[in-house]
Design an enzyme around this catalytic site. Structure first.
Site, short mmCIF file in Angstrom:
data_model
loop_
_atom_site.label_atom_id
_atom_site.label_comp_id
_atom_site.label_asym_id
_atom_site.label_seq_id
_atom_site.Cartn_x
_atom_site.Cartn_y
_atom_site.Cartn_z
N TYR A 141 1.00 -1.20 0.15
CA TYR A 141 0.15 -0.07 -0.04
C TYR A 141 0.79 1.23 0.06
O TYR A 141 0.48 2.30 -0.46
CB TYR A 141 -0.99 0.07 1.09
CG TYR A 141 -2.20 -0.52 1.13
CD1 TYR A 141 -2.32 -1.98 0.60
CD2 TYR A 141 -3.39 0.01 1.36
CE1 TYR A 141 -3.54 -2.50 0.38
CE2 TYR A 141 -4.51 -0.54 1.10
CZ TYR A 141 -4.78 -1.89 0.80
OH TYR A 141 -5.95 -2.36 0.60
N LYS A 192 3.36 -15.63 2.05
CA LYS A 192 3.37 -16.25 0.89
C LYS A 192 4.80 -16.51 0.73
O LYS A 192 5.47 -16.21 -0.28
CB LYS A 192 2.83 -15.41 -0.31
CG LYS A 192 2.72 -15.95 -1.65
CD LYS A 192 1.44 -17.02 -1.76
CE LYS A 192 1.73 -17.76 -3.28
NZ LYS A 192 0.55 -18.83 -3.31
N ASP A 224 -3.12 -18.24 0.22
CA ASP A 224 -4.30 -19.02 -0.40
C ASP A 224 -5.06 -20.03 0.20
O ASP A 224 -6.12 -20.05 0.19
CB ASP A 224 -3.78 -19.46 -1.88
CG ASP A 224 -2.25 -20.17 -1.74
OD1 ASP A 224 -1.73 -20.27 -0.64
OD2 ASP A 224 -1.88 -21.13 -2.85
N ASP A 248 -6.49 -7.09 4.03
CA ASP A 248 -7.52 -6.35 3.40
C ASP A 248 -8.46 -7.16 2.80
O ASP A 248 -9.78 -7.41 2.97
CB ASP A 248 -7.15 -5.51 2.32
CG ASP A 248 -8.06 -4.65 1.39
OD1 ASP A 248 -9.25 -4.22 2.26
OD2 ASP A 248 -8.29 -4.68 0.26
N ASP A 252 -12.20 -8.87 4.54
CA ASP A 252 -13.52 -8.97 3.80
C ASP A 252 -14.40 -10.35 3.66
O ASP A 252 -15.34 -10.53 4.10
CB ASP A 252 -13.22 -8.55 2.43
CG ASP A 252 -13.76 -7.11 2.43
OD1 ASP A 252 -13.59 -6.50 3.31
OD2 ASP A 252 -14.31 -6.63 1.21
C1 IPM Z 1 -10.28 -1.45 4.05
C2 IPM Z 1 -10.70 -0.72 2.68
C3 IPM Z 1 -9.31 0.27 2.45
C4 IPM Z 1 -8.15 -0.57 2.27
C5 IPM Z 1 -9.68 1.20 1.02
C6 IPM Z 1 -11.06 2.15 1.05
C7 IPM Z 1 -8.49 2.17 0.86
O1 IPM Z 1 -10.85 -1.53 1.71
O2 IPM Z 1 -10.34 -0.62 5.01
O3 IPM Z 1 -10.50 -2.36 4.14
O4 IPM Z 1 -7.85 -1.28 0.99
O5 IPM Z 1 -7.50 -0.69 3.40
MG MG Z 2 -10.90 -3.54 2.61
#
Ligand code: IPM
Ligand code: MG
Length: 357
Positions: A141, A192, A224, A248, A252
């Site tokens: 990032y 990884k 993975d 990240d 999710d």
């Molecule tokens: C998160 C989001 C952010 C990230 C984006 C909005 C920049 O997806 O906080 O998980 O990728 O960190």
């Molecule tokens: Mg995210």
């Protein structure tokens, strides 16, 4: 001692869910002896609209001068056409970098009342309680160099750099081991290392730090496989520690195991104990302004703020119990609606939590 809290409503549903957090903070001040000073500033698209920057200087200065920051959400389709450095997401990344918020705690907890809302079978997710510790200010990032350049043959190429120093790996590892020690004593480091040198170093440093934590059982997993295991048998995990981008993605996936991304809070901490707290869902422009958004992740973010930045674990627990209580009462926002339960709006849900408290 008065704690300074900076409130950043942001964009989309941000202002609506933050309004509920304010109600909660007001009651905590009035009836529970919490001593806080609340300030508010624009960030994201709202920052761009107000000051031409997704992270106005004034907002960053206020954040630096606060004990904790509570953020709603950033982003919206009206900002999609802006150059990258003016996009709302830049405001978020700028806060993370500007405050040095390297440790991102993302719990994925399944409330038993919502077991049916998961897309996985209830027996796979019942009792799920995972903590993902994501490194937040390093890795791909932020690595330099980065950009899009033109090659000699005239075609363009995009490039980013995935880099981690030993010091960065060690400090996030320590947060993860400390977290695992306070929980069930199991830490899985996700990397990884079969392909990337940076992961090889990651694994080596995490293993070395682990020697200071004999009470924590450390394991390693390739990313993975970790993605697969999260949807196959998620309850094998207690604490997961991983790099910025892997975290990240995996967070999710972990969030969805719990049925609704609308339920999950997060904390991002620096070395000085300052923290930024936000729901992990986004700005949901499709339902913004309609009073339908689920405020529970934001209210649970207030609980994390109380716990991690204000040292009020007692109040944090009470807020978490109040959320459990309204779920027991059968109240649901649209995103977690279930047959036979009462669907309520953002404000009604916030009121119910405050009443339960
Ligand atoms: C998160 C989001 C952010 C990230 C984006 C909005 C920049 O997806 O906080 O998980 O990728 O960190
Ligand atoms: Mg995210």
């Amino acid at each position: 001692m008065t704690h300074k809290i900076l409130i950043l409503p942001g964009d989309g549903i941000g202002p609506e869910i933050i309004a509920e957090a304010r109600k909660l903070l007001d009651v905590l001040q009035r009836d529970f002896g919490l001593d806080v000073e609340l300030r508010e500033a624009p960030v994201g698209g709202a920052g761009y609209d107000a000051a031409g920057q997704p992270l106005p200087d004034e907002t960053l200065a206020l954040a630096r001068d606060s004990d904790a920051v509570l953020l709603g959400a950033v982003g919206g389709p009206q900002y999609d056409g802006l150059p990258r450095e003016l996009r709302p997401e830049r405001g978020l990344l700028g806060l993370r970098a500007g405050l040095g918020l390297f440790a991102n705690l993302r719990p994925a907890i399944l409330y038993p009342q919502l077991a049916e809302a998961s897309t996985l079978r209830p027996e796979v997710v019942a009792g799920l309680d995972i903590m993902i510790v994501r490194e937040l200010t390093g890795g791909i990032y932020f690595g330099q160099p980065r950009g899009i350049r033109t090659r000699e043959d005239g075609l363009r190429e995009g490039f980013n750099t995935l880099v981690y120093g030993e010091d960065e790996i060690e400090r996030i590892a320590r947060v993860a081991f400390d977290t695992a020690r306070r929980r069930n004593g199991r830490l899985c480091s996700v990397d990884k290392a079969n392909v990337l040198e940076v992961s090889e170093l990651w694994r080596e440093v995490v293993t070395r730090v682990g020697q200071d934590y004999s009470e924590v059982a450390l394991s390693h997993m390739y990313v993975d496989n970790a993605a697969m295991q999260l949807v196959r048998a998620p309850k094998q995990f207690d604490v997961i520690v991983t790099k910025n981008m892997f975290g990240d993605i995996l967070s999710d996936a972990a969030a969805m195991l719990t049925g609704s991304i609308g339920m999950l809070p997060s904390a991002s901490l620096n070395e000085r104990g300052q923290g930024m707290y936000e729901p992990i869902h986004g700005s949901a422009p499709d339902i913004a302004g309609q009073g339908k958004a689920n405020p529970l992740a934001t209210l649970l973010s207030v609980a994390m703020l109380l716990r991690h930045s204000l040292g009020r674990d007692d109040l944090a627990r009470q807020v978490e119990q109040a959320v459990g209580h309204v779920l027991d009462q059968g109240l649901r926002t649209a995103d977690i609606a279930q047959p036979g339960k009462q669907v309520v709006g953002t404000a009604e849900m916030g009121d119910a939590v405050v009443a339960a408290l």
